[in-house]
Design a protein around this motif. Sequence first.
Motif, PDB file in Angstrom:
ATOM      1  N   LYS A   9       0.935  -1.186  -0.174  1.00 44.82           N
ATOM      2  CA  LYS A   9      -0.112   0.003   0.016  1.00 44.82           C
ATOM      3  C   LYS A   9       0.793   1.190  -0.021  1.00 44.82           C
ATOM      4  CE  LYS A   9      -4.200  -1.965   2.128  1.00 44.82           C
ATOM      5  NZ  LYS A   9      -3.590  -3.495   2.145  1.00 44.82           N
ATOM      6  N   ASP A  10       0.686   1.867  -1.013  1.00 42.05           N
ATOM      7  CA  ASP A  10       1.724   3.123  -1.439  1.00 42.05           C
ATOM      8  C   ASP A  10       2.930   2.997  -0.909  1.00 42.05           C
ATOM      9  OD1 ASP A  10       1.525   5.707  -2.053  1.00 42.05           O
ATOM     10  OD2 ASP A  10       1.255   6.831  -0.095  1.00 42.05           O
ATOM     11  N   ALA A  11       3.734   2.003  -1.158  1.00 44.57           N
ATOM     12  CA  ALA A  11       5.065   1.704  -0.807  1.00 44.57           C
ATOM     13  C   ALA A  11       6.307   2.366  -1.872  1.00 44.57           C
ATOM     14  CB  ALA A  11       5.431   0.062  -1.009  1.00 44.57           C
ATOM     15  N   THR A  12       6.864   2.893  -1.277  1.00 46.37           N
ATOM     16  CA  THR A  12       8.176   3.645  -1.770  1.00 46.37           C
ATOM     17  C   THR A  12       9.402   2.916  -1.362  1.00 46.37           C
ATOM     18  OG1 THR A  12       8.488   5.418  -0.152  1.00 46.37           O
ATOM     19  CG2 THR A  12       6.750   5.796  -1.862  1.00 46.37           C
ATOM     20  N   HIS A  26       7.794   4.287  -6.584  1.00 50.16           N
ATOM     21  CA  HIS A  26       6.944   5.469  -6.130  1.00 50.16           C
ATOM     22  C   HIS A  26       5.281   4.789  -6.046  1.00 50.16           C
ATOM     23  CE1 HIS A  26       9.944   8.180  -7.719  1.00 50.16           C
ATOM     24  NE2 HIS A  26      10.314   7.073  -8.493  1.00 50.16           N
ATOM     25  N   GLY A  27       5.139   4.745  -4.791  1.00 57.77           N
ATOM     26  CA  GLY A  27       3.619   4.662  -4.447  1.00 57.77           C
ATOM     27  C   GLY A  27       2.941   3.399  -4.797  1.00 57.77           C
ATOM     28  N   ILE A  28       3.778   2.334  -4.625  1.00 61.18           N
ATOM     29  CA  ILE A  28       3.109   0.911  -5.304  1.00 61.18           C
ATOM     30  C   ILE A  28       2.094   0.169  -4.216  1.00 61.18           C
ATOM     31  CG2 ILE A  28       3.794  -1.546  -5.836  1.00 61.18           C
ATOM     32  CD1 ILE A  28       5.299   0.669  -7.610  1.00 61.18           C
ATOM     33  N   THR A  29       1.040   0.215  -4.863  1.00 57.16           N
ATOM     34  CA  THR A  29      -0.120  -0.405  -4.336  1.00 57.16           C
ATOM     35  C   THR A  29      -0.557  -1.761  -5.026  1.00 57.16           C
ATOM     36  OG1 THR A  29      -1.123   1.470  -3.250  1.00 57.16           O
ATOM     37  CG2 THR A  29      -2.554   0.020  -3.621  1.00 57.16           C
ATOM     38  N   MET A  53      12.481  -7.708  -4.279  1.00 57.72           N
ATOM     39  CA  MET A  53      13.157  -7.575  -2.934  1.00 57.72           C
ATOM     40  C   MET A  53      12.333  -6.893  -1.832  1.00 57.72           C
ATOM     41  SD  MET A  53      16.060  -8.792  -3.793  1.00 57.72           S
ATOM     42  CE  MET A  53      14.939  -9.787  -4.984  1.00 57.72           C
ATOM     43  N   LEU A  54      11.454  -5.809  -2.100  1.00 55.97           N
ATOM     44  CA  LEU A  54      10.520  -5.506  -1.220  1.00 55.97           C
ATOM     45  C   LEU A  54       9.526  -6.534  -0.592  1.00 55.97           C
ATOM     46  CD1 LEU A  54       8.941  -1.902  -1.818  1.00 55.97           C
ATOM     47  CD2 LEU A  54      10.796  -2.506  -0.381  1.00 55.97           C
ATOM     48  N   MET A  55       8.974  -7.291  -1.545  1.00 55.60           N
ATOM     49  CA  MET A  55       8.126  -8.300  -1.500  1.00 55.60           C
ATOM     50  C   MET A  55       8.776  -9.391  -0.342  1.00 55.60           C
ATOM     51  SD  MET A  55       6.344  -8.946  -5.192  1.00 55.60           S
ATOM     52  CE  MET A  55       5.113  -7.722  -5.650  1.00 55.60           C
ATOM     53  N   GLY A  56       9.978  -9.581  -0.591  1.00 57.04           N
ATOM     54  CA  GLY A  56      10.630 -10.674   0.139  1.00 57.04           C
ATOM     55  C   GLY A  56      11.166 -10.221   1.563  1.00 57.04           C
ATOM     56  N   GLY A  57      11.141  -9.087   1.589  1.00 59.21           N
ATOM     57  CA  GLY A  57      11.678  -8.248   2.847  1.00 59.21           C
ATOM     58  C   GLY A  57      13.084  -8.475   2.580  1.00 59.21           C
ATOM     59  N   GLY A  70       0.156 -11.781   6.207  1.00 56.54           N
ATOM     60  CA  GLY A  70      -0.371 -11.239   7.178  1.00 56.54           C
ATOM     61  C   GLY A  70       0.384 -10.449   8.281  1.00 56.54           C
ATOM     62  N   HIS A  71       1.914 -10.682   7.825  1.00 55.71           N
ATOM     63  CA  HIS A  71       3.100  -9.785   8.660  1.00 55.71           C
ATOM     64  C   HIS A  71       3.253  -8.456   8.063  1.00 55.71           C
ATOM     65  CE1 HIS A  71       3.834 -13.695  11.046  1.00 55.71           C
ATOM     66  NE2 HIS A  71       3.704 -14.203   9.762  1.00 55.71           N
ATOM     67  N   ASP A  72       3.579  -7.461   8.806  1.00 56.53           N
ATOM     68  CA  ASP A  72       3.910  -6.226   8.630  1.00 56.53           C
ATOM     69  C   ASP A  72       5.426  -6.201   8.401  1.00 56.53           C
ATOM     70  OD1 ASP A  72       4.588  -3.579   7.995  1.00 56.53           O
ATOM     71  OD2 ASP A  72       3.516  -2.845   9.735  1.00 56.53           O
ATOM     72  N   LEU A  73       6.000  -6.232   7.280  1.00 55.39           N
ATOM     73  CA  LEU A  73       7.451  -6.544   7.256  1.00 55.39           C
ATOM     74  C   LEU A  73       8.294  -5.397   7.795  1.00 55.39           C
ATOM     75  CD1 LEU A  73       8.053  -8.097   3.516  1.00 55.39           C
ATOM     76  CD2 LEU A  73       7.035  -9.110   5.683  1.00 55.39           C
ATOM     77  N   SER A  74       7.544  -4.111   7.722  1.00 56.97           N
ATOM     78  CA  SER A  74       8.274  -2.845   8.243  1.00 56.97           C
ATOM     79  C   SER A  74       8.491  -2.991   9.736  1.00 56.97           C
ATOM     80  CB  SER A  74       7.586  -1.600   7.774  1.00 56.97           C
ATOM     81  OG  SER A  74       6.487  -1.652   8.340  1.00 56.97           O
ATOM     82  N   ALA A  75       7.502  -3.761  10.325  1.00 55.62           N
ATOM     83  CA  ALA A  75       7.849  -4.101  11.810  1.00 55.62           C
ATOM     84  C   ALA A  75       8.450  -5.295  12.318  1.00 55.62           C
ATOM     85  CB  ALA A  75       6.106  -4.050  12.372  1.00 55.62           C
ATOM     86  N   MET A  76       8.829  -5.919  11.330  1.00 57.03           N
ATOM     87  CA  MET A  76       9.911  -7.013  11.862  1.00 57.03           C
ATOM     88  C   MET A  76      11.421  -6.564  11.957  1.00 57.03           C
ATOM     89  SD  MET A  76       7.791  -9.724   9.494  1.00 57.03           S
ATOM     90  CE  MET A  76       8.476 -11.118  10.318  1.00 57.03           C
TER      91      MET A  76
END
Length: 229
Positions: A9-12, A26-29, A53-57, A70-76
Amino acid sequence: MTDPVLSLKDATLSLQGNAGLVRILHGITLDVQKGETVGLVGPSGSGKSSLLMLMGGLERASSGQVQALGHDLSAMNEDQLAALRRDHFGVVFQSFHLIPTMTALENVATPLELAGHADAFERAARELEAVGLAERADHYPSQLSGGEQQRVALARAAAPRPDIMLADEPTGNLDGQTGAAIIGLLFDLSARKGSTLIMVTHSPELAERCDRVIELVDGRLTDTAQVPA
């Protein structure tokens, strides 16, 4: 519809380069469903590999949200991300990334051993057989052709029975005939294990085999996503 296995959601993504901050995505949803096969296409430098690479953390979003299973990768933290990839992801790179001092069997078995599977070598042997390399199990990467090395890499990615398979130009270093065989194996492995498959490719023919094609241009999704007939 069930919850997506991958959701952005709106990933940069911005990375620091020699000339300063470089804005890559830029703003990938985007949502990807369980069992879906998705082709990521676009010009060189458009951000396809970075999105994978974003998708795989393997890269962290600079802003926005990336969720996987179901995991928020930015919080891991890094250990949590590594464990998630180990247990739920299979990643296939263009450059194989095999360990040169290990045999084909050991290369496939090592991730399973690290995950605590007591039958790591038995499972590894079955995966090598599935990609037609049972008789090459005791060979080292330097003793294998490029196509054989990529098949070992596929077996290694598939052995943990991943929920999500990520492939970055998996045939980029192979000739046409060998590449076609590898692609057939990749789709077969995905189908047998019920895995979601997301693949970066420059090949229109390969993209057309996917359920959906997503195009990136200059780090942005275009409006040309399609579902082939």
